[in-house]
Design a protein around this motif. Structure first.
Motif, PDB file in Angstrom:
ATOM      1  N   PHE A  78       7.813  -1.128 -23.153  1.00 56.79           N
ATOM      2  CA  PHE A  78       6.497  -1.437 -22.587  1.00 56.79           C
ATOM      3  C   PHE A  78       5.489  -1.723 -23.703  1.00 56.79           C
ATOM      4  O   PHE A  78       4.726  -2.696 -23.642  1.00 56.79           O
ATOM      5  N   ASP A  79       5.495  -0.897 -24.730  1.00 55.23           N
ATOM      6  CA  ASP A  79       4.594  -1.076 -25.866  1.00 55.23           C
ATOM      7  C   ASP A  79       4.842  -2.417 -26.549  1.00 55.23           C
ATOM      8  O   ASP A  79       3.891  -3.140 -26.896  1.00 55.23           O
ATOM      9  N   MET A  80       6.091  -2.790 -26.730  1.00 52.37           N
ATOM     10  CA  MET A  80       6.436  -4.055 -27.359  1.00 52.37           C
ATOM     11  C   MET A  80       5.897  -5.237 -26.536  1.00 52.37           C
ATOM     12  O   MET A  80       5.299  -6.159 -27.082  1.00 52.37           O
ATOM     13  N   ILE A 135       6.427  -7.019  -9.421  1.00 54.24           N
ATOM     14  CA  ILE A 135       5.040  -6.557  -9.453  1.00 54.24           C
ATOM     15  C   ILE A 135       4.169  -7.582 -10.172  1.00 54.24           C
ATOM     16  O   ILE A 135       4.682  -8.443 -10.906  1.00 54.24           O
ATOM     17  N   GLU A 136       2.885  -7.454  -9.968  1.00 55.24           N
ATOM     18  CA  GLU A 136       1.926  -8.246 -10.731  1.00 55.24           C
ATOM     19  C   GLU A 136       1.132  -7.289 -11.612  1.00 55.24           C
ATOM     20  O   GLU A 136       0.618  -6.282 -11.135  1.00 55.24           O
ATOM     21  N   LEU A 192      11.107   2.408 -17.124  1.00 53.30           N
ATOM     22  CA  LEU A 192      10.221   1.290 -17.385  1.00 53.30           C
ATOM     23  C   LEU A 192       9.469   0.898 -16.110  1.00 53.30           C
ATOM     24  O   LEU A 192       8.261   0.646 -16.144  1.00 53.30           O
ATOM     25  N   ALA A 193      10.163   0.883 -14.995  1.00 49.00           N
ATOM     26  CA  ALA A 193       9.521   0.590 -13.706  1.00 49.00           C
ATOM     27  C   ALA A 193       8.420   1.608 -13.410  1.00 49.00           C
ATOM     28  O   ALA A 193       7.321   1.241 -12.973  1.00 49.00           O
ATOM     29  N   LYS A 194       8.707   2.864 -13.671  1.00 48.11           N
ATOM     30  CA  LYS A 194       7.708   3.910 -13.433  1.00 48.11           C
ATOM     31  C   LYS A 194       6.470   3.710 -14.304  1.00 48.11           C
ATOM     32  O   LYS A 194       5.346   3.935 -13.854  1.00 48.11           O
ATOM     33  N   ILE A 195       6.674   3.268 -15.540  1.00 43.55           N
ATOM     34  CA  ILE A 195       5.535   3.000 -16.420  1.00 43.55           C
ATOM     35  C   ILE A 195       4.707   1.861 -15.843  1.00 43.55           C
ATOM     36  O   ILE A 195       3.481   1.958 -15.748  1.00 43.55           O
ATOM     37  N   PHE A 196       5.361   0.778 -15.467  1.00 43.60           N
ATOM     38  CA  PHE A 196       4.634  -0.348 -14.873  1.00 43.60           C
ATOM     39  C   PHE A 196       3.870   0.091 -13.633  1.00 43.60           C
ATOM     40  O   PHE A 196       2.712  -0.282 -13.439  1.00 43.60           O
ATOM     41  N   LEU A 197       4.505   0.886 -12.797  1.00 42.48           N
ATOM     42  CA  LEU A 197       3.863   1.331 -11.560  1.00 42.48           C
ATOM     43  C   LEU A 197       2.690   2.271 -11.820  1.00 42.48           C
ATOM     44  O   LEU A 197       1.774   2.358 -11.009  1.00 42.48           O
ATOM     45  N   SER A 198       2.712   2.968 -12.955  1.00 42.74           N
ATOM     46  CA  SER A 198       1.616   3.882 -13.279  1.00 42.74           C
ATOM     47  C   SER A 198       0.392   3.135 -13.808  1.00 42.74           C
ATOM     48  O   SER A 198      -0.694   3.691 -13.887  1.00 42.74           O
ATOM     49  N   LYS A 199       0.580   1.890 -14.178  1.00 42.61           N
ATOM     50  CA  LYS A 199      -0.512   1.063 -14.680  1.00 42.61           C
ATOM     51  C   LYS A 199      -1.153   0.360 -13.488  1.00 42.61           C
ATOM     52  O   LYS A 199      -0.723   0.478 -12.351  1.00 42.61           O
TER      53      LYS A 199
END
Length: 133
Positions: A124-126, A40-41, A11-18
């Motif tokens: 993340f989608d939710m 993160i923001e 999940l962290a990796k997904i956030f960081l990829s955005k």
């Protein structure tokens, strides 16, 4: 071990990829591993991820410290299914008026890595579809 740490890491990796800005990380962001804290923001929202959710790790104190320091809009953490870590999350949510969404890992006899990635994508989608980020 049910994949909690691996799922929150994904999940962290997904956030960081955005499109996100790292405010704080307890580990090297390029080689992030389990037992991390990441603040993160994303889209103007402060998001906290705290992956160490085992008993005896002062989870309640650590989450309270995150709230005091960063005032996050969203907090993701791992926990056991009962006992100390559940009480910690309930206490923090109640005292700071956070809503809780409980979820668990996907359990399968194989494809654990893929299952953890899928669970992270679904979380993340939710959060996006709920308009939380």
């Amino acid at each position: 071990n049910k994949g909690k740490s691996a799922t929150i890491l994904e999940l962290a990796k997904i956030f960081l990829s955005k499109s996100s800005t790292v405010i704080f990380t307890s580990k090297d962001i390029i080689n992030l591993t389990i037992d991390f804290r990441l603040i993160i923001e994303v889209n103007g929202k402060i998001v906290a991820l705290e992956s160490q959710g085992d008993p005896g790790t002062e989870l309640e104190k650590r989450i309270n410290n995150i709230i005091k320091t960063y005032n996050p809009d969203l907090i993701f953490t791992t926990s056991r299914t009962r006992g100390e870590t559940i009480w910690a999350i309930n206490n923090v949510a109640k005292s700071h008026k956070y809503d809780k969404i409980w979820t668990s890992t996907y359990e399968a006899n194989s494809s654990h890595v893929l299952m953890n990635k899928l669970k992270a994508e679904h979380i993340f989608d939710m959060v996006q579809k709920l308009g939380l980020i």
